[in-house]
Design an enzyme around this catalytic site. Sequence first.
Site, PDB file in Angstrom:
ATOM      1  N   ASP A 312       0.938   4.563   7.670  1.00  0.00           N
ATOM      2  CA  ASP A 312      -0.470   4.111   6.888  1.00  0.00           C
ATOM      3  C   ASP A 312      -0.485   3.185   5.917  1.00  0.00           C
ATOM      4  OD1 ASP A 312      -3.194   4.824   6.347  1.00  0.00           O
ATOM      5  OD2 ASP A 312      -3.099   6.298   4.084  1.00  0.00           O
ATOM      6  N   LYS A 361      -5.524  12.208   4.820  1.00  0.00           N
ATOM      7  CA  LYS A 361      -5.624  10.595   4.019  1.00  0.00           C
ATOM      8  C   LYS A 361      -5.011  10.912   2.833  1.00  0.00           C
ATOM      9  CE  LYS A 361      -6.930   6.437   5.418  1.00  0.00           C
ATOM     10  NZ  LYS A 361      -5.703   5.349   5.695  1.00  0.00           N
ATOM     11  N   LYS A 416     -15.138  -2.015   1.744  1.00  0.00           N
ATOM     12  CA  LYS A 416     -14.909  -1.076   0.039  1.00  0.00           C
ATOM     13  C   LYS A 416     -14.418  -1.148  -0.579  1.00  0.00           C
ATOM     14  CE  LYS A 416     -10.690   1.163  -0.148  1.00  0.00           C
ATOM     15  NZ  LYS A 416      -9.755   1.425   0.034  1.00  0.00           N
ATOM     16  N   LYS A 488       1.495   3.364   3.426  1.00  0.00           N
ATOM     17  CA  LYS A 488       1.565   4.085   1.745  1.00  0.00           C
ATOM     18  C   LYS A 488       2.072   5.606   1.615  1.00  0.00           C
ATOM     19  CE  LYS A 488      -3.052   4.695   2.393  1.00  0.00           C
ATOM     20  NZ  LYS A 488      -3.937   2.984   2.824  1.00  0.00           N
TER      21      LYS A 488
HETATM   22  P1  NAI Z   1     -11.765   2.232  13.141  1.00  0.00           P
HETATM   23  O1  NAI Z   1     -12.546   3.340  12.771  1.00  0.00           O
HETATM   24  O2  NAI Z   1     -12.046   0.504  13.549  1.00  0.00           O
HETATM   25  O3  NAI Z   1     -10.703   1.861  14.164  1.00  0.00           O
HETATM   26  C1  NAI Z   1      -9.945   2.803  15.055  1.00  0.00           C
HETATM   27  C2  NAI Z   1     -10.410   2.529  16.691  1.00  0.00           C
HETATM   28  O4  NAI Z   1      -9.525   3.654  16.924  1.00  0.00           O
HETATM   29  C3  NAI Z   1     -12.053   2.559  17.049  1.00  0.00           C
HETATM   30  O5  NAI Z   1     -12.603   1.703  17.711  1.00  0.00           O
HETATM   31  C4  NAI Z   1     -12.037   4.303  18.330  1.00  0.00           C
HETATM   32  O6  NAI Z   1     -12.636   4.012  19.236  1.00  0.00           O
HETATM   33  C5  NAI Z   1     -10.114   4.058  18.243  1.00  0.00           C
HETATM   34  N1  NAI Z   1      -9.158   5.781  18.603  1.00  0.00           N
HETATM   35  C6  NAI Z   1      -9.388   6.691  19.043  1.00  0.00           C
HETATM   36  N2  NAI Z   1      -8.974   7.237  19.351  1.00  0.00           N
HETATM   37  C7  NAI Z   1      -8.269   6.437  19.289  1.00  0.00           C
HETATM   38  C8  NAI Z   1      -7.127   6.690  20.554  1.00  0.00           C
HETATM   39  N3  NAI Z   1      -6.174   8.333  20.872  1.00  0.00           N
HETATM   40  N4  NAI Z   1      -6.526   5.847  21.269  1.00  0.00           N
HETATM   41  C9  NAI Z   1      -6.951   5.248  21.006  1.00  0.00           C
HETATM   42  N5  NAI Z   1      -8.166   4.037  20.114  1.00  0.00           N
HETATM   43  C10 NAI Z   1      -8.315   5.183  19.763  1.00  0.00           C
HETATM   44  O7  NAI Z   1     -10.678   1.637  11.770  1.00  0.00           O
HETATM   45  P2  NAI Z   1     -10.395   0.782  11.432  1.00  0.00           P
HETATM   46  O8  NAI Z   1     -11.029   0.754   9.949  1.00  0.00           O
HETATM   47  O9  NAI Z   1      -9.947  -0.717  12.311  1.00  0.00           O
HETATM   48  O10 NAI Z   1      -9.349   1.842  10.771  1.00  0.00           O
HETATM   49  C11 NAI Z   1      -8.595   2.108  11.425  1.00  0.00           C
HETATM   50  C12 NAI Z   1      -7.092   3.173  10.987  1.00  0.00           C
HETATM   51  O11 NAI Z   1      -6.111   2.229   9.615  1.00  0.00           O
HETATM   52  C13 NAI Z   1      -7.779   4.208  10.171  1.00  0.00           C
HETATM   53  O12 NAI Z   1      -6.154   5.373  10.925  1.00  0.00           O
HETATM   54  C14 NAI Z   1      -7.228   4.189   9.034  1.00  0.00           C
HETATM   55  O13 NAI Z   1      -7.421   5.079   8.002  1.00  0.00           O
HETATM   56  C15 NAI Z   1      -6.052   3.180   8.974  1.00  0.00           C
HETATM   57  N6  NAI Z   1      -5.821   2.702   7.561  1.00  0.00           N
HETATM   58  C16 NAI Z   1      -7.169   1.643   7.777  1.00  0.00           C
HETATM   59  C17 NAI Z   1      -7.274   0.625   6.804  1.00  0.00           C
HETATM   60  C18 NAI Z   1      -7.715  -0.268   6.502  1.00  0.00           C
HETATM   61  O14 NAI Z   1      -7.655  -1.219   5.073  1.00  0.00           O
HETATM   62  N7  NAI Z   1      -9.088  -1.126   7.280  1.00  0.00           N
HETATM   63  C19 NAI Z   1      -6.312   0.755   5.711  1.00  0.00           C
HETATM   64  C20 NAI Z   1      -4.985   1.554   5.947  1.00  0.00           C
HETATM   65  C21 NAI Z   1      -5.328   2.335   6.769  1.00  0.00           C
HETATM   66  C1  DG6 Z   2     -10.346   4.998   2.370  1.00  0.00           C
HETATM   67  O1  DG6 Z   2      -9.340   5.076   1.450  1.00  0.00           O
HETATM   68  C2  DG6 Z   2     -10.261   4.241   3.602  1.00  0.00           C
HETATM   69  C3  DG6 Z   2      -8.783   4.173   3.928  1.00  0.00           C
HETATM   70  O2  DG6 Z   2      -8.276   3.968   4.950  1.00  0.00           O
HETATM   71  C4  DG6 Z   2      -8.198   3.002   3.262  1.00  0.00           C
HETATM   72  O3  DG6 Z   2      -9.107   2.253   2.958  1.00  0.00           O
HETATM   73  C5  DG6 Z   2      -7.110   2.975   3.681  1.00  0.00           C
HETATM   74  O4  DG6 Z   2      -6.731   3.761   3.638  1.00  0.00           O
HETATM   75  C6  DG6 Z   2      -6.048   1.488   2.356  1.00  0.00           C
HETATM   76  O5  DG6 Z   2      -6.079   2.311   1.771  1.00  0.00           O
HETATM   77  P1  DG6 Z   2      -5.559   1.470  -0.466  1.00  0.00           P
HETATM   78  O6  DG6 Z   2      -5.449   2.729  -1.125  1.00  0.00           O
HETATM   79  O7  DG6 Z   2      -4.404   0.865   0.304  1.00  0.00           O
HETATM   80  O8  DG6 Z   2      -6.326   0.745  -0.239  1.00  0.00           O
END
Ligand code: NAI
Ligand code: DG6
Length: 532
Positions: A312, A361, A416, A488
């Site tokens: 994460d 999460k 966010k 994380k």
């Molecule tokens: P998002 O939802 O925009 O992108 C995720 C993508 O994964 C989507 O396009 C979806 O279609 C695809 N997907 C789902 N299952 C799949 C699979 N089995 N194989 C291939 N593709 C698949 O999410 P975002 O914002 O890009 O975040 C991605 C991940 O990173 C999430 O799990 C989120 O919790 C984690 N994360 C994001 C942070 C951030 O600051 N943006 C920080 C910490 C973690």
């Molecule tokens: C809501 O908390 C969405 C999450 O995917 C976070 O944005 C992401 O895990 C980032 O978390 P943090 O605590 O590093 O800001």
Amino acid sequence: ASARRTPEGGLIKVESDSTKYEEEGIRAIFTDRGADVVQGGDGKFSVKKTEKNYEFYTKSKVGKVGLMLVGLGGNNGTTVLATHLANKHQISWRTKDGTQEPNYIGSVVRASTIRLGVDPETGKDVFVPLSDMLPMVHPNDFVIGGWDISGVSMDKAMSRAKVLEWDLQRQLVPMMDSVKPLPSIYYPDFIAANQADRADNLIPGDDKQSHLDHIRNDIRQFKSDNQLDSVVVLWTANTERYADIIPGINDTSDNLLKSIESSHEEVSPSTIFAVASILEGVPFINGSPQNTFVPGCIELAEKHKTFIGGDDFKSGQTKVKSVLAEFLVNAGIKPLSISSYNHLGNNDGKNLSSQRQFRSKEISKSSVVDDMVAANNVLYKSAAELTAETGEVTKKGEHPDHIVVIKHVPAVGDSKRAIDEYYSELLMGGRNVMNIFNECEDSLLATPLIFDLAILAELLTRVTYKPEGEDEHKPLHSVLSLLSYMLKAPLVKPGTDVVNSLNRQRNALEQFLKACLGLEHSGDLLLNTRIW
Ligand code: NAI
Ligand code: DG6
């Protein structure tokens, strides 16, 4: 932070007999100094200084590196590709504040420095970019590809994400409209039901063994099509629910492989990707909170001596929390409760609005202060003390209350909001309340972490070590805990403790890079400033 290049041959040259620059790599002797501490029956601590010599060898040739993202079409995935292209092609864009140039701000590797030592003439500290410590891939040079269950082309996916300015998107469309994510694996039970309408780009069938073989083939194909020297695979797809750990199913590497063969329902897509990467000998990083690395998966990586890292991305709230909680506890102030609220409107928030995905999460966001609390038995009573005091057997020591709430608010999109209240005990029963309100584009924090994780993971595949007295060099342990700064809930070598303190995580990385050059860590003793 911009696309500045290291001069030919590296920026740093260590002048020492114990550091040798060979044709193909850097060989350095490093002495690891520490202390063994034993508490006797009388309560006194006996401390013995320890010293062990290691030889580190870092191959200099970086080669051509591929970065394959699972979740390429998501907010992070599209922002990674767009940032890479904008930097590589030096695309600037107009905003209401003027012209914006591309950069890698937020990347520890590309935008932070390390204190190398002191200029003997001026007595001033000398800092160098972290990226210049050892040969590392430049993010402009990655070949980027990957998978998504959504088959939307990357220009449309970037527009769907609503992260980047329109004038930048407009210029990137011709470079992204021909890129389409590879079909992926979709087991609906693992991500929220509200994601189903995205799933239109799937590897056919439901046989997990053939899915594993398909992903392995994708990695090989990507490597050969692009004539790559190495590949890093990174999960930035939706947060999955936790997989149950079931004896006989995913507890050992053999059982896990058998469970894939029999398409057992508890094998998640992310574990299939991890296993495929391990079997292909490429590092796999998990940027989401779920337990992709079930015990059998960790054992498999150890058996194959390949690298894994997770879990994460630690982008905002948790990073600040690990710093603030450590500051309070180390200042002798006692946090009584930490209450964290998030709301966000992107697809990640939508997926997390489902209870089982939120729970993953919640777990990863909740562990971050545990070691700081456990380290201060002046402020917080241990389980043994509580048991002695109350007469009731208590397994957990005293701990601040800690809650995490996440809500999906579509209107705010990728921007966010994170709100945290720290409620602490002060001198003589006093109370202190600190509130933090943090607002920013989530993907602009996560994207530089993705580059860092991939750059460092690739570097660590080129480092080997040899303890003094042994003949053979070995790779590092499979679990790359040196990546903890960006994660994380850091995965660590089984049987070792997690370090959550952000400062300690950064120090570890800094000291490791220095150790590979045979340099001692230049601490903050600054003795010359304290003596005559
Ligand atoms: P998002 O939802 O925009 O992108 C995720 C993508 O994964 C989507 O396009 C979806 O279609 C695809 N997907 C789902 N299952 C799949 C699979 N089995 N194989 C291939 N593709 C698949 O999410 P975002 O914002 O890009 O975040 C991605 C991940 O990173 C999430 O799990 C989120 O919790 C984690 N994360 C994001 C942070 C951030 O600051 N943006 C920080 C910490 C973690
Ligand atoms: C809501 O908390 C969405 C999450 O995917 C976070 O944005 C992401 O895990 C980032 O978390 P943090 O605590 O590093 O800001």
